[in-house]
Write a protein that holds these residues in place. Structure first.
Motif, PDB file in Angstrom:
ATOM      1  N   PRO A  92       0.825  -1.206   0.000  1.00 47.34           N
ATOM      2  CA  PRO A  92       0.000   0.000   0.000  1.00 47.34           C
ATOM      3  C   PRO A  92       0.861   1.259   0.000  1.00 47.34           C
ATOM      4  O   PRO A  92       2.010   1.252   0.467  1.00 47.34           O
ATOM      5  N   LEU A  93       0.303   2.321  -0.531  1.00 46.62           N
ATOM      6  CA  LEU A  93       0.962   3.623  -0.570  1.00 46.62           C
ATOM      7  C   LEU A  93       0.190   4.596   0.310  1.00 46.62           C
ATOM      8  O   LEU A  93      -1.041   4.545   0.368  1.00 46.62           O
ATOM      9  N   LYS A  94       0.883   5.496   0.985  1.00 46.18           N
ATOM     10  CA  LYS A  94       0.237   6.467   1.867  1.00 46.18           C
ATOM     11  C   LYS A  94       0.535   7.876   1.385  1.00 46.18           C
ATOM     12  O   LYS A  94       1.681   8.219   1.103  1.00 46.18           O
ATOM     13  N   SER A  95      -0.501   8.688   1.287  1.00 48.72           N
ATOM     14  CA  SER A  95      -0.360  10.099   0.952  1.00 48.72           C
ATOM     15  C   SER A  95      -1.341  10.877   1.821  1.00 48.72           C
ATOM     16  O   SER A  95      -2.554  10.853   1.579  1.00 48.72           O
ATOM     17  N   GLY A  96      -0.830  11.538   2.858  1.00 49.03           N
ATOM     18  CA  GLY A  96      -1.724  12.201   3.796  1.00 49.03           C
ATOM     19  C   GLY A  96      -2.566  11.168   4.525  1.00 49.03           C
ATOM     20  O   GLY A  96      -2.052  10.184   5.060  1.00 49.03           O
ATOM     21  N   HIS A  97      -3.882  11.368   4.521  1.00 52.79           N
ATOM     22  CA  HIS A  97      -4.784  10.407   5.153  1.00 52.79           C
ATOM     23  C   HIS A  97      -5.216   9.298   4.188  1.00 52.79           C
ATOM     24  O   HIS A  97      -5.950   8.393   4.580  1.00 52.79           O
ATOM     25  N   ILE A 147      -8.441   7.334   5.932  1.00 50.65           N
ATOM     26  CA  ILE A 147      -8.641   6.915   7.316  1.00 50.65           C
ATOM     27  C   ILE A 147      -9.231   8.023   8.178  1.00 50.65           C
ATOM     28  O   ILE A 147      -9.679   7.760   9.302  1.00 50.65           O
ATOM     29  N   ALA A 148      -9.273   9.249   7.673  1.00 48.81           N
ATOM     30  CA  ALA A 148      -9.870  10.355   8.421  1.00 48.81           C
ATOM     31  C   ALA A 148     -11.350  10.517   8.098  1.00 48.81           C
ATOM     32  O   ALA A 148     -12.182  10.642   8.993  1.00 48.81           O
ATOM     33  N   THR A 149     -11.697  10.485   6.815  1.00 50.19           N
ATOM     34  CA  THR A 149     -13.087  10.703   6.407  1.00 50.19           C
ATOM     35  C   THR A 149     -13.858   9.405   6.208  1.00 50.19           C
ATOM     36  O   THR A 149     -15.079   9.433   6.062  1.00 50.19           O
ATOM     37  N   GLU A 150     -13.141   8.261   6.172  1.00 48.61           N
ATOM     38  CA  GLU A 150     -13.707   6.928   5.936  1.00 48.61           C
ATOM     39  C   GLU A 150     -14.166   6.730   4.489  1.00 48.61           C
ATOM     40  O   GLU A 150     -14.780   5.718   4.171  1.00 48.61           O
ATOM     41  N   GLU A 151     -13.865   7.687   3.615  1.00 45.56           N
ATOM     42  CA  GLU A 151     -14.209   7.504   2.205  1.00 45.56           C
ATOM     43  C   GLU A 151     -13.428   6.316   1.636  1.00 45.56           C
ATOM     44  O   GLU A 151     -12.216   6.185   1.866  1.00 45.56           O
ATOM     45  N   THR A 152     -14.117   5.452   0.925  1.00 49.47           N
ATOM     46  CA  THR A 152     -13.509   4.242   0.359  1.00 49.47           C
ATOM     47  C   THR A 152     -13.882   4.115  -1.107  1.00 49.47           C
ATOM     48  O   THR A 152     -15.051   4.263  -1.456  1.00 49.47           O
ATOM     49  N   GLN A 153     -12.901   3.854  -1.945  1.00 50.96           N
ATOM     50  CA  GLN A 153     -13.132   3.756  -3.387  1.00 50.96           C
ATOM     51  C   GLN A 153     -12.565   2.440  -3.915  1.00 50.96           C
ATOM     52  O   GLN A 153     -11.463   2.040  -3.567  1.00 50.96           O
ATOM     53  N   PHE A 154     -13.350   1.788  -4.768  1.00 49.24           N
ATOM     54  CA  PHE A 154     -12.901   0.612  -5.512  1.00 49.24           C
ATOM     55  C   PHE A 154     -12.968   0.982  -6.995  1.00 49.24           C
ATOM     56  O   PHE A 154     -14.065   1.243  -7.518  1.00 49.24           O
ATOM     57  N   ILE A 155     -11.838   1.017  -7.650  1.00 49.51           N
ATOM     58  CA  ILE A 155     -11.773   1.406  -9.069  1.00 49.51           C
ATOM     59  C   ILE A 155     -11.407   0.164  -9.867  1.00 49.51           C
ATOM     60  O   ILE A 155     -10.259  -0.274  -9.861  1.00 49.51           O
ATOM     61  N   TRP A 156     -12.388  -0.406 -10.574  1.00 56.95           N
ATOM     62  CA  TRP A 156     -12.195  -1.666 -11.284  1.00 56.95           C
ATOM     63  C   TRP A 156     -11.695  -1.409 -12.716  1.00 56.95           C
ATOM     64  O   TRP A 156     -12.075  -0.425 -13.341  1.00 56.95           O
ATOM     65  N   ASN A 157     -10.845  -2.286 -13.174  1.00 59.85           N
ATOM     66  CA  ASN A 157     -10.354  -2.147 -14.544  1.00 59.85           C
ATOM     67  C   ASN A 157     -10.508  -3.476 -15.278  1.00 59.85           C
ATOM     68  O   ASN A 157     -10.871  -4.485 -14.714  1.00 59.85           O
TER      69      ASN A 157
END
Length: 225
Positions: free
Chosen positions: A195-200, A215-225
């Motif tokens: 995994p890569l970390k940039s800010g939160h 990890i701050a806003t709990e926003e989660t994205q799955f980007i399928w290709n």
């Protein structure tokens, strides 16, 4: 659990204290003297214990994780989940079994008996003293938990999801087997790296999907290709 009265009130904590208590020695002896085909797993790795209990990995086959978001109060905000993920990945690198309990909250049955809603922890107020299962909220929690799990997943990693291990009231509180996400039915493919970390934000790329978790806003994205 490693905490012991024998180590209480030692500030700073002696390096060897947690490893040499009667309880720790009992756990080590049980592991060492178990049959060769026994599977030794406990809730060993804990981010809020000094040095994370890493010493237990020398004689165990893995660890399950819980309360990954819980901080003892002396950590920066959101540090708890970051350290938990670090410990899980370290165990995975060592070919240990990782059992990841994914929920961000622990909302047991006891809070159903609170006299006032204000007595219930903020993160549990929509999950306790409710008439029916908060299905959509549970699904949102599971989605976030899955995203965090994919940051640490390796060959011997497994996820469990429950907002509490307390089985003394509603079944949905501890048994999430009926929960469904579209992601469960899509191929993941091998990871392309750590995994890569940039800010939160944490992100990780797999053959068929890129995953992002804030990890701050709990926003989660799955980007399928």
């Amino acid at each position: 659990n490693t905490l012991s009265p024998e180590c209480d009130n030692q500030i700073p904590l002696k390096k060897s204290c947690l490893e040499t208590t009667d309880k720790s020695m009992m756990i080590k002896r049980a592991a060492v003297e178990s049959p060769d085909d026994a599977l030794i797993i406990g809730n060993y790795l804990r981010q809020y214990y000094d040095r994370g209990n890493r010493f237990r990995m020398a004689y165990s086959d893995g660890s399950y994780f819980e309360n990954q978001h819980h901080s003892p109060g002396n950590q920066p905000e959101h540090e708890a989940i970051i350290v938990s993920m670090q410990l899980a990945r370290e165990a995975a690198w060592k070919k240990k079994i990782v059992l990841w309990t994914g929920s961000r909250r622990n909302c047991g049955c006891g809070w159903n008996h609170a006299k006032k809603r204000s007595d219930i922890p903020l993160e549990c107020r929509l999950f306790n003293k409710v008439v029916e299962a908060p299905t959509e909220l549970l699904r949102q929690d599971l989605n976030i938990a899955l995203g965090e799990f994919l940051m640490i997943v390796e060959e011997f990693s497994y996820i469990n999801f429950a907002i509490s291990p307390d089985a003394n009231c509603e079944r949905w509180r501890w048994d999430a087997h009926a929960m469904e996400l579209d992601e469960f039915h899509r191929p993941l493919g091998p990871p392309k790296g750590p995994p890569l970390k940039s800010g939160h934000w944490f992100s990780r790329h797999f053959e068929h999907v890129s995953v992002k978790v804030n990890i701050a806003t709990e926003e989660t994205q799955f980007i399928w290709n």
